[in-house]
Design a protein around this motif. Structure first.
Motif, PDB file in Angstrom:
ATOM      1  N   GLN A 127       0.851  -1.096  -0.066  1.00  0.00           N
ATOM      2  CA  GLN A 127      -0.033  -0.090   0.131  1.00  0.00           C
ATOM      3  C   GLN A 127       0.930   1.431   0.140  1.00  0.00           C
ATOM      4  O   GLN A 127       0.487   2.202  -0.662  1.00  0.00           O
ATOM      5  N   SER A 128       1.935   1.308   0.707  1.00  0.00           N
ATOM      6  CA  SER A 128       2.891   2.501   0.835  1.00  0.00           C
ATOM      7  C   SER A 128       3.808   2.518  -0.307  1.00  0.00           C
ATOM      8  O   SER A 128       4.317   3.623  -0.669  1.00  0.00           O
ATOM      9  N   THR A 129       4.264   1.570  -1.098  1.00  0.00           N
ATOM     10  CA  THR A 129       5.166   1.772  -1.936  1.00  0.00           C
ATOM     11  C   THR A 129       4.641   1.309  -3.396  1.00  0.00           C
ATOM     12  O   THR A 129       5.102   1.901  -4.519  1.00  0.00           O
ATOM     13  N   GLY A 130       3.848   0.451  -3.535  1.00  0.00           N
ATOM     14  CA  GLY A 130       3.092  -0.069  -4.747  1.00  0.00           C
ATOM     15  C   GLY A 130       4.070  -0.846  -5.823  1.00  0.00           C
ATOM     16  O   GLY A 130       3.729  -1.314  -6.669  1.00  0.00           O
ATOM     17  N   THR A 131       5.168  -1.311  -5.193  1.00  0.00           N
ATOM     18  CA  THR A 131       6.353  -2.307  -5.805  1.00  0.00           C
ATOM     19  C   THR A 131       6.404  -3.524  -5.154  1.00  0.00           C
ATOM     20  O   THR A 131       6.483  -3.437  -3.772  1.00  0.00           O
ATOM     21  N   VAL A 132       7.035  -4.387  -5.751  1.00  0.00           N
ATOM     22  CA  VAL A 132       7.319  -5.615  -5.454  1.00  0.00           C
ATOM     23  C   VAL A 132       8.862  -5.386  -4.355  1.00  0.00           C
ATOM     24  O   VAL A 132       8.765  -6.131  -3.202  1.00  0.00           O
ATOM     25  N   GLY A 133       9.430  -4.691  -4.849  1.00  0.00           N
ATOM     26  CA  GLY A 133      11.002  -4.296  -4.451  1.00  0.00           C
ATOM     27  C   GLY A 133      10.675  -3.629  -3.048  1.00  0.00           C
ATOM     28  O   GLY A 133      11.140  -3.810  -2.013  1.00  0.00           O
ATOM     29  N   GLY A 134       9.729  -2.755  -3.306  1.00  0.00           N
ATOM     30  CA  GLY A 134       9.376  -1.887  -1.821  1.00  0.00           C
ATOM     31  C   GLY A 134       8.708  -2.726  -0.843  1.00  0.00           C
ATOM     32  O   GLY A 134       8.799  -2.657   0.445  1.00  0.00           O
ATOM     33  N   THR A 135       7.772  -3.538  -1.187  1.00  0.00           N
ATOM     34  CA  THR A 135       7.043  -4.505  -0.253  1.00  0.00           C
ATOM     35  C   THR A 135       8.162  -5.486   0.399  1.00  0.00           C
ATOM     36  O   THR A 135       8.208  -5.948   1.602  1.00  0.00           O
ATOM     37  N   ALA A 136       9.122  -6.087  -0.532  1.00  0.00           N
ATOM     38  CA  ALA A 136      10.021  -6.951   0.088  1.00  0.00           C
ATOM     39  C   ALA A 136      10.824  -6.282   1.145  1.00  0.00           C
ATOM     40  O   ALA A 136      11.353  -6.777   2.181  1.00  0.00           O
ATOM     41  N   THR A 137      11.340  -5.015   0.847  1.00  0.00           N
ATOM     42  CA  THR A 137      12.052  -4.412   1.794  1.00  0.00           C
ATOM     43  C   THR A 137      11.678  -3.942   2.950  1.00  0.00           C
ATOM     44  O   THR A 137      12.163  -4.220   4.323  1.00  0.00           O
ATOM     45  N   ILE A 138      10.117  -3.765   3.095  1.00  0.00           N
ATOM     46  CA  ILE A 138       9.361  -3.609   4.415  1.00  0.00           C
ATOM     47  C   ILE A 138       9.215  -4.899   4.916  1.00  0.00           C
ATOM     48  O   ILE A 138       9.337  -5.015   6.390  1.00  0.00           O
ATOM     49  N   PHE A 139       9.080  -5.966   4.355  1.00  0.00           N
ATOM     50  CA  PHE A 139       8.849  -7.430   4.823  1.00  0.00           C
ATOM     51  C   PHE A 139      10.046  -7.747   5.659  1.00  0.00           C
ATOM     52  O   PHE A 139      10.321  -8.030   6.702  1.00  0.00           O
ATOM     53  N   PHE A 140      11.284  -7.479   4.858  1.00  0.00           N
ATOM     54  CA  PHE A 140      12.663  -7.727   5.446  1.00  0.00           C
ATOM     55  C   PHE A 140      12.840  -6.912   6.656  1.00  0.00           C
ATOM     56  O   PHE A 140      13.512  -7.228   7.755  1.00  0.00           O
ATOM     57  N   ILE A 141      12.485  -5.697   6.910  1.00  0.00           N
ATOM     58  CA  ILE A 141      12.693  -4.744   8.062  1.00  0.00           C
ATOM     59  C   ILE A 141      11.902  -5.347   9.045  1.00  0.00           C
ATOM     60  O   ILE A 141      12.314  -5.274  10.076  1.00  0.00           O
ATOM     61  N   CYS A 142      10.619  -5.779   8.835  1.00  0.00           N
ATOM     62  CA  CYS A 142       9.780  -6.427  10.023  1.00  0.00           C
ATOM     63  C   CYS A 142      10.577  -7.634  10.608  1.00  0.00           C
ATOM     64  O   CYS A 142      10.740  -7.900  12.024  1.00  0.00           O
ATOM     65  N   VAL A 143      11.204  -8.394   9.815  1.00  0.00           N
ATOM     66  CA  VAL A 143      11.839  -9.448  10.346  1.00  0.00           C
ATOM     67  C   VAL A 143      12.994  -8.980  11.050  1.00  0.00           C
ATOM     68  O   VAL A 143      13.385  -9.600  12.224  1.00  0.00           O
ATOM     69  N   VAL A 144      13.805  -8.215  10.599  1.00  0.00           N
ATOM     70  CA  VAL A 144      14.900  -7.622  11.230  1.00  0.00           C
ATOM     71  C   VAL A 144      14.760  -7.081  12.622  1.00  0.00           C
ATOM     72  O   VAL A 144      15.035  -7.230  13.593  1.00  0.00           O
ATOM     73  N   LEU A 145      13.469  -6.123  12.597  1.00  0.00           N
ATOM     74  CA  LEU A 145      13.374  -5.704  14.113  1.00  0.00           C
ATOM     75  C   LEU A 145      12.767  -6.764  14.933  1.00  0.00           C
ATOM     76  O   LEU A 145      12.688  -6.565  16.117  1.00  0.00           O
ATOM     77  N   ALA A 146      12.112  -7.873  14.561  1.00  0.00           N
ATOM     78  CA  ALA A 146      11.638  -9.117  15.468  1.00  0.00           C
ATOM     79  C   ALA A 146      12.813  -9.549  15.903  1.00  0.00           C
ATOM     80  O   ALA A 146      13.252  -9.914  17.304  1.00  0.00           O
ATOM     81  N   VAL A 147      13.794  -9.711  15.051  1.00  0.00           N
ATOM     82  CA  VAL A 147      15.200 -10.485  15.617  1.00  0.00           C
ATOM     83  C   VAL A 147      16.023  -9.365  16.630  1.00  0.00           C
ATOM     84  O   VAL A 147      16.550  -9.907  17.547  1.00  0.00           O
ATOM     85  N   LEU A 148      15.939  -8.170  16.142  1.00  0.00           N
ATOM     86  CA  LEU A 148      16.468  -7.243  16.970  1.00  0.00           C
ATOM     87  C   LEU A 148      15.912  -7.057  18.588  1.00  0.00           C
ATOM     88  O   LEU A 148      16.462  -6.924  19.423  1.00  0.00           O
ATOM     89  N   GLU A 149      14.317  -7.354  18.430  1.00  0.00           N
ATOM     90  CA  GLU A 149      13.640  -7.339  19.646  1.00  0.00           C
ATOM     91  C   GLU A 149      14.090  -8.556  20.543  1.00  0.00           C
ATOM     92  O   GLU A 149      14.239  -8.421  21.684  1.00  0.00           O
ATOM     93  N   ILE A 150      14.263  -9.872  19.835  1.00  0.00           N
ATOM     94  CA  ILE A 150      14.635 -10.922  20.463  1.00  0.00           C
ATOM     95  C   ILE A 150      15.923 -10.794  21.167  1.00  0.00           C
ATOM     96  O   ILE A 150      16.061 -11.386  22.574  1.00  0.00           O
ATOM     97  N   SER A 151      16.888 -10.450  20.457  1.00  0.00           N
ATOM     98  CA  SER A 151      18.270 -10.240  20.871  1.00  0.00           C
ATOM     99  C   SER A 151      18.404  -9.283  22.258  1.00  0.00           C
ATOM    100  O   SER A 151      19.011  -9.538  23.141  1.00  0.00           O
ATOM    101  N   LEU A 152      17.715  -8.256  22.106  1.00  0.00           N
ATOM    102  CA  LEU A 152      17.902  -7.393  23.077  1.00  0.00           C
ATOM    103  C   LEU A 152      16.999  -7.668  24.385  1.00  0.00           C
ATOM    104  O   LEU A 152      17.439  -7.271  25.514  1.00  0.00           O
ATOM    105  N   SER A 153      16.056  -8.389  24.149  1.00  0.00           N
ATOM    106  CA  SER A 153      15.223  -9.050  25.313  1.00  0.00           C
ATOM    107  C   SER A 153      15.296 -10.399  25.924  1.00  0.00           C
ATOM    108  O   SER A 153      14.331 -10.726  26.567  1.00  0.00           O
TER     109      SER A 153
END
Length: 368
Positions: free
Chosen positions: A32-58
């Motif tokens: 919805q925010s990018t309208g492109t496959v590449g942009g969607t994949a980037t945001i998808f990847f950021i969600c994964v990285v943030l989840a890993v970051l939260e697990i490692s910090l917590s």
């Protein structure tokens, strides 16, 4: 508490479900925010990285939670693992960043949400400007949590004896951990100087006072419960303590998340996924009695807390990448786990040898 027969994967069932839903939502948000496959994949990847970051910090947060939960009644354990996780996910990962902007920009909550959605760059700038008082407050609270564990006369298991033995011995001096924290506050304020020093000192003192208030309230509430029932341990007071502790752990992850994205909703998805894994780890640690089996695991978690608190202080002067913070804590916990396994193996061998040596010699009667 009897040990659970649930498999390790069974404990993470809801975490896997939330992960799938969160990543789907992240993909939809990305499209919805990018309208492109590449942009969607980037945001998808950021969600994964943030989840890993939260697990490692917590991860150390999960160990500390489990240490407190094992002394709570089943009723309060259930309340913390249901209502508590809702407060942790929605309160600290969504409401807390909004509250910072509301206070810093002096705008209403609705305006803050609109700002987050329409002007993420400005929203991120306000969050970063508020980093110093947040780091001072959270660092002080976590430092008191860590020092209170080591400055304890009843603590008789020491992972690093040359550090922990003197600390346990000096625990008889009332308020010694407060004195240590105040000295560090004065030291860092001298290094900062100017208006930043004043902001740091005031915020750090608020963190110290918050810890003391939570301790007093927790003690009073739990004392009343123990008066009503001798079996009632770790009730409302422990619940409040764990919620404030979780909030302090979340400061670093929430602020650090803005280094990856300025979108509040992506941050909420990623950190929310990570928080569910922390919850699952907490339940597993409590029900399987992991802290009892690995005697130094708790020590590693509290050392990680102390290091995190110092890092939060240092971050008031310059940025430290979140990956270093996360890996540092995970490494300490890993080393403490390895030390615990070595201890268990060594004592199993000693018990086997002692059993062999102490076994009575069978004497057969002589044949006639």
């Amino acid at each position: 508490m009897s040990q659970s027969t649930t498999t390790t994967l069974g404990y993470f069932r809801w975490a896997f479900i939330v992960t799938a839903l969160g990543l789907i939502l992240g993909g939809v948000l990305g499209w919805q925010s990018t309208g492109t496959v590449g942009g969607t994949a980037t945001i998808f990847f950021i969600c994964v990285v943030l989840a890993v970051l939260e697990i490692s910090l917590s991860f150390d947060n999960a160990i500390v939670n489990a240490n407190k939960l094992k002394d709570m009644t089943p009723e309060w354990q259930h309340r913390f693992l249901t209502w508590g996780i809702l407060i942790a996910v929605f309160g600290m990962r969504i409401v807390f960043p909004l509250l910072i902007v509301v206070i810093a920009a002096q705008i209403g909550p609705i305006e803050a949400i609109v700002l987050a959605a329409s002007q993420p760059e400005e929203y991120s700038r306000i969050m970063h400007d508020a980093h110093l008082p947040i780091a001072a407050f959270g660092g002080t609270f976590l430092m008191m949590v860590g020092l209170s564990y080591f400055f304890n006369q009843e603590k008789d298991v020491h992972w690093i004896p040359f550090l922990e033995t003197p600390m346990a011995r000096f625990a008889g001096i009332k308020g010694i951990e407060i004195a240590v924290v105040l000295l560090l506050i004065l030291l860092f304020s001298r290094i900062l100087g100017g208006e930043d020093a004043d902001t740091f000192v005031y915020s750090a003192i608020y963190g110290l006072v918050t810890f003391l208030i939570v301790e007093v309230i927790g003690g009073l509430l739990d004392a009343q419960q123990q008066t009503m029932s001798a079996a009632a341990k770790g009730g409302l007071g422990a619940f409040i303590y764990l919620e404030v502790l979780d909030a302090s752990f979340s400061f670093d992850g929430v602020i650090g998340a803005f280094a990856l994205t300025h979108n509040l909703f992506i941050i909420a998805i990623g950190l929310g996924i990570g928080a569910m894994y922390v919850r699952s780890m907490t339940i597993m640690l409590v029900e399987k009695g992991t802290l009892t089996h690995y005697r130094y695991l708790e020590h590693g978690a509290f050392y990680a807390i102390l290091i995190l608190s110092v890092i939060m202080y240092v971050q008031t002067m310059f940025h430290i990448p979140e990956v270093i913070t996360g890996l540092g804590g995970a490494t300490l916990i890993g080393i403490s786990l390895w030390s615990s396994i070595r201890y268990n193996r060594r004592h199993v061998e000693e018990d086997k040898q002692a059993g062999t040596l102490d076994r009575p010699v069978e004497v057969k009667p002589s044949e006639a």
